[in-house]
Design a protein around this motif. Structure first.
Motif, short mmCIF file in Angstrom:
data_model
loop_
_atom_site.label_atom_id
_atom_site.label_comp_id
_atom_site.label_asym_id
_atom_site.label_seq_id
_atom_site.Cartn_x
_atom_site.Cartn_y
_atom_site.Cartn_z
N ARG A 59 0.81 -1.22 0.00
CA ARG A 59 0.00 0.00 0.00
C ARG A 59 0.84 1.27 0.00
O ARG A 59 0.62 2.18 -0.80
N PRO A 60 1.87 1.43 0.87
CA PRO A 60 2.69 2.66 0.81
C PRO A 60 3.42 2.81 -0.53
O PRO A 60 3.52 3.91 -1.06
N THR A 63 1.03 4.01 -3.20
CA THR A 63 0.72 5.43 -3.04
C THR A 63 1.84 6.30 -3.60
O THR A 63 1.58 7.27 -4.32
N ASN A 150 -7.39 3.47 -1.04
CA ASN A 150 -6.66 3.45 0.23
C ASN A 150 -7.62 3.48 1.42
O ASN A 150 -7.38 4.14 2.42
#
Length: 306
Positions: A59-60, A63, A150
């Motif tokens: 996820r990070p 992003t 997210n």
């Protein structure tokens, strides 16, 4: 004659070690890929758990990559805007002068509408919106068209919830994890949306083409009623999407099928809104209904009394 040294130069050793390491990495990657294929075939539940964990771990990174790709893709737009700044400024000044009277008139109409709404005790509220989130990645060329959000289970996102942007409909939530969710885009071949033409309410069905386009088929038999430039919005049929959300614009027709492009491009959209299903919003009980019908609470008291 001196005997050549038996040891090889350090440069050659480094090259051999680098080649050996690349072979090891390639073989390990192939083994991991084969293992994932076997797990997906014989243990779908375990593969789903692996997929959920991977989505959480990446996820990070997703992003950051989304922001980097967005910045790189906007470089050409910035350069073009800088090159055409002079002519655009002249045109914008003329447009502002021409629209000044219309702006004043529009402000007057807005004030009159506000006064009439207050007089009629009308309140503007949208109870369908659940939360605002960001798209951190999207598939642009794969067979299936998904985007990653997210927000997930911990934020109240559930499968089937519509996702929309300011430009129009994005799709609906397909699967969720604790902090992420996969959004099934409009252009996916398995996404079917009931739509209608905005100007005359001609009903139709929109299906993803899998190539970034949409296929629109009219529900009524006969000649294709659509033409390039037609605006399509959601009809509200099916209980998932609320009515009048912009969906697509028709670009061409071929036989009984009209082809359109979505108004909201996931690769350029950043912030989106996750909504509750239209059927859930419509059938939600009014919390003030019991109070209005029984202001003294007699019904509750009688129900509690044996």
């Amino acid at each position: 004659m001196a005997r050549p040294p038996s040891r090889r130069p350090g440069h050659n050793r480094k090259a051999q070690y680098s080649l050996f390491a690349s072979y090891v990495v390639a073989m390990a990657g192939a083994a991991i890929g084969l293992l994932l294929v076997v797990v997906a075939m014989f243990d779908p539940t375990g593969f789903a758990a692996i997929r959920t964990g991977t989505a959480e771990l990446t996820r990070p990174l997703s992003t950051g990559m989304k922001r980097m790709v967005g910045g790189v893709s906007s470089i050409d737009e910035v350069l073009a805007a800088y090159w055409q700044a002079g002519s655009q400024n002249v045109g914008l000044r003329r447009q502002v002068e021409a629209d000044r009277n219309r702006i004043i008139e529009a402000k007057g109409i807005a004030q009159e509408n506000a006064r009439l709404k207050k007089l009629l005790k009308l309140v503007d509220e949208d109870s369908s919106a659940l939360l605002s989130a960001r798209l951190i990645s999207s598939s642009a060329s794969s067979a299936r068209r998904f985007a990653r959000l997210n927000a997930g289970n911990w934020q109240g996102v559930r499968p089937g919830m519509p996702v929309r942007a300011a430009e129009g409909l994005i799709g609906r939530v397909h699967t969720t994890t604790p902090n992420t969710a996969e959004v099934l885009l409009l252009t996916d071949t398995s996404n079917i949306v009931p739509v209608r033409r905005a100007n005359d309410n001609v009903p139709a069905i929109s299906t993803g083409g899998g190539d970034g386009s949409l296929e629109i088929r009219a529900l009524a038999a006969g000649r294709n009623p659509f033409k390039p430039g037609d605006l399509l919005v959601t009809s509200g049929i099916g209980g998932i999407y609320q009515p009048n959300i912009p969906v697509a614009v028709v670009v061409r027709t071929q036989g009984e099928i009209a082809y359109g492009v979505p108004l909201a491009n996931p690769t350029k959209v950043d912030a989106v809104v996750v909504e509750r299903a239209f059927e859930q919003v419509v059938t939600r009980p009014d919390p003030g209904a019991a109070t209005n019908s029984d202001p003294n609470g007699l019904a509750a008291g009688n129900a509690a009394t044996p």
